[in-house]
Design an enzyme around this catalytic site. Structure first.
Site, PDB file in Angstrom:
ATOM      1  N   LYS A   1      21.030 -19.644 -39.962  1.00  0.00           N
ATOM      2  CA  LYS A   1      22.154 -18.849 -40.439  1.00  0.00           C
ATOM      3  C   LYS A   1      22.089 -17.512 -39.696  1.00  0.00           C
ATOM      4  CE  LYS A   1      25.627 -18.376 -43.386  1.00  0.00           C
ATOM      5  NZ  LYS A   1      26.896 -19.106 -43.219  1.00  0.00           N
TER       6      LYS A   1
ATOM      7  N   ASP B   1      24.834 -23.985 -43.820  1.00  0.00           N
ATOM      8  CA  ASP B   1      25.785 -24.302 -44.894  1.00  0.00           C
ATOM      9  C   ASP B   1      26.775 -25.387 -44.457  1.00  0.00           C
ATOM     10  OD1 ASP B   1      26.721 -22.432 -43.087  1.00  0.00           O
ATOM     11  OD2 ASP B   1      27.711 -21.168 -44.580  1.00  0.00           O
TER      12      ASP B   1
ATOM     13  N   ASP C   1      13.912 -27.051 -47.470  1.00  0.00           N
ATOM     14  CA  ASP C   1      13.687 -27.491 -48.840  1.00  0.00           C
ATOM     15  C   ASP C   1      14.984 -28.040 -49.432  1.00  0.00           C
ATOM     16  OD1 ASP C   1      12.289 -27.901 -51.159  1.00  0.00           O
ATOM     17  OD2 ASP C   1      12.376 -25.821 -51.833  1.00  0.00           O
TER      18      ASP C   1
ATOM     19  N   ASP D   1      16.225 -32.171 -49.895  1.00  0.00           N
ATOM     20  CA  ASP D   1      16.549 -32.701 -51.230  1.00  0.00           C
ATOM     21  C   ASP D   1      17.970 -33.268 -51.248  1.00  0.00           C
ATOM     22  OD1 ASP D   1      14.075 -32.034 -52.271  1.00  0.00           O
ATOM     23  OD2 ASP D   1      14.930 -31.190 -54.118  1.00  0.00           O
TER      24      ASP D   1
END
Ligand code: ATP
Ligand code: MG
Length: 322
Positions: free
Chosen positions: A162, A194, A218, A222
């Site tokens: 980012k 994002d 992380d 997931d």
């Protein structure tokens, strides 16, 4: 020379799936297993979730198989990762024949920076109602991760970042990873983390290996777990320069712990990653393909719609692997 493997089952279903993974390792290789305790139960008994002898076992073994820890998870897994100087967390997320998935085309591997970012632990309360978190990004950690990525994915990888907002920290991360890749002649494409989250949900097949800062890795891994049909299938590896800690992505699953029905696939696939880390590539591949066979043909545990116990699935995997 017999290699030594530290076995730390921890709490909850960690105690049920880890023994299955140990049996499978025992079936394919000649290892010495050193059992050690960590987690909530041992914290109640000994006043610490990570007794010194457990840390020592992990520091000296060739590799560690870890299960899960409950409430004390952060006080167990962070020091265990540090004990092997783990700089990358490898998280594959793929689908298997016979397992329902949101996105059946998913076959991803996340290489997550494992030491810094916003998880470096530098948080402070500046004043009443005002808190901060210092995000640490170093050239050294980014370089170490990138060098591993170049070896892991010589055909190229995606760099999640980012850097348009976090110009200094993710600017350094992106620039370092891209420079290292260029030095090794490895192609990269960069993706804003994002937007990447959206693209991964829509078209996971467009991606292969994704190199991420700690927090992004992380979250994105997931998210990928959600695409492939369940936590019971996802292994992970914490890799250091000489040692590694291998663990299923899932936690202690308190809702099913003690029932003997946890899916051992994630733990056994973590053991396959351990085998490959130790250079036993053929054995690792045998274990992986045995898990695939059993997932496809059964028996399966209730999370995958079956009725089998953890033990029965473990026995079936061992039967195939032998
Ligand atoms: P923890 O706090 O230890 O992370 P948790 O409540 O987050 O525990 P997880 O272990 O992360 O629980 O599991 C989340 C859900 O996925 C639970 O419903 C659990 O039963 C299920 N699950 C996780 N691992 C497995 C597994 N190996 N087999 C079957 N179901 C699983
Ligand atoms: Mg959890």
């Amino acid at each position: 020379m017999t290699e030594e493997i530290a076995v730390v089952p921890g709490d909850g279903i960690g105690r049920e799936v880890t023994p299955v993974a140990v049996d499978v390792l025992d079936a394919v290789g000649d290892f010495e297993f050193v059992h050690a305790e960590a987690g909530d139960e041992v914290a109640d008994e000994q006043g610490t979730p990570l007794p010194a002898e457990t840390r020592e076992a992990v520091e000296t073994a060739d590799a560690t198989l870890f299960g899960a820890a409950g409430e004390t998870a952060a006080d167990v897994i962070l020091p265990l990762r540090a004990a092997v100087d783990s700089f990358v967390n490898v998280r594959p997320a793929r689908t298997y024949p016979g397992v329902d998935a949101v996105q059946p085309e998913t076959d991803l591997v996340f290489l997550r920076e494992n030491t810094e970012g916003v998880y470096a632990g530098h948080e402070a309360e500046l004043a009443d109602g005002v808190t901060t978190c210092t995000r640490v990004v170093t050239e050294e950690a980014s370089r170490r991760l990138a060098e591993y990525a170049c070896e892991y994915a010589p055909e190229g990888f995606t760099v999640a970042h980012k850097a348009n907002v976090m110009r200094v920290t993710d600017g350094l991360f992106r620039e370092t990873v891209e420079n290292v890749a260029a030095e090794h002649g490895v192609e990269t494409d960069a993706a804003l983390m994002d937007a990447l989250a959206m693209h991964l949900v829509e078209n996971p097949a467009d991606y292969d290996v994704v190199v991420c800062p700690n927090l992004a890795g992380d979250v994105l891994s997931d998210l990928a777990a959600g695409l492939v049909g369940g936590l019971g299938l996802l292994p992970s590896a914490n890799i250091g320069p000489e040692r590694g800690v291998f663990e299923p992505v899932h936690g202690t699953a308190p809702d099913i712990a003690g029932d003997g029905v946890a899916n051992p696939a994630a733990a056994v696939l973590s053991a396959a990653m351990l085998l490959e880390f130790l250079g036993h590539d053929a054995a690792g591949e045998r274990v992986r393909s045995a898990v695939e066979d059993v997932l496809e043909d059964g028996p399966t545990t209730p999370d995958l719609g079956g009725e089998a116990t953890t033990r029965a699935v473990g026995d079936a995997i061992r039967e195939v692997v032998r």
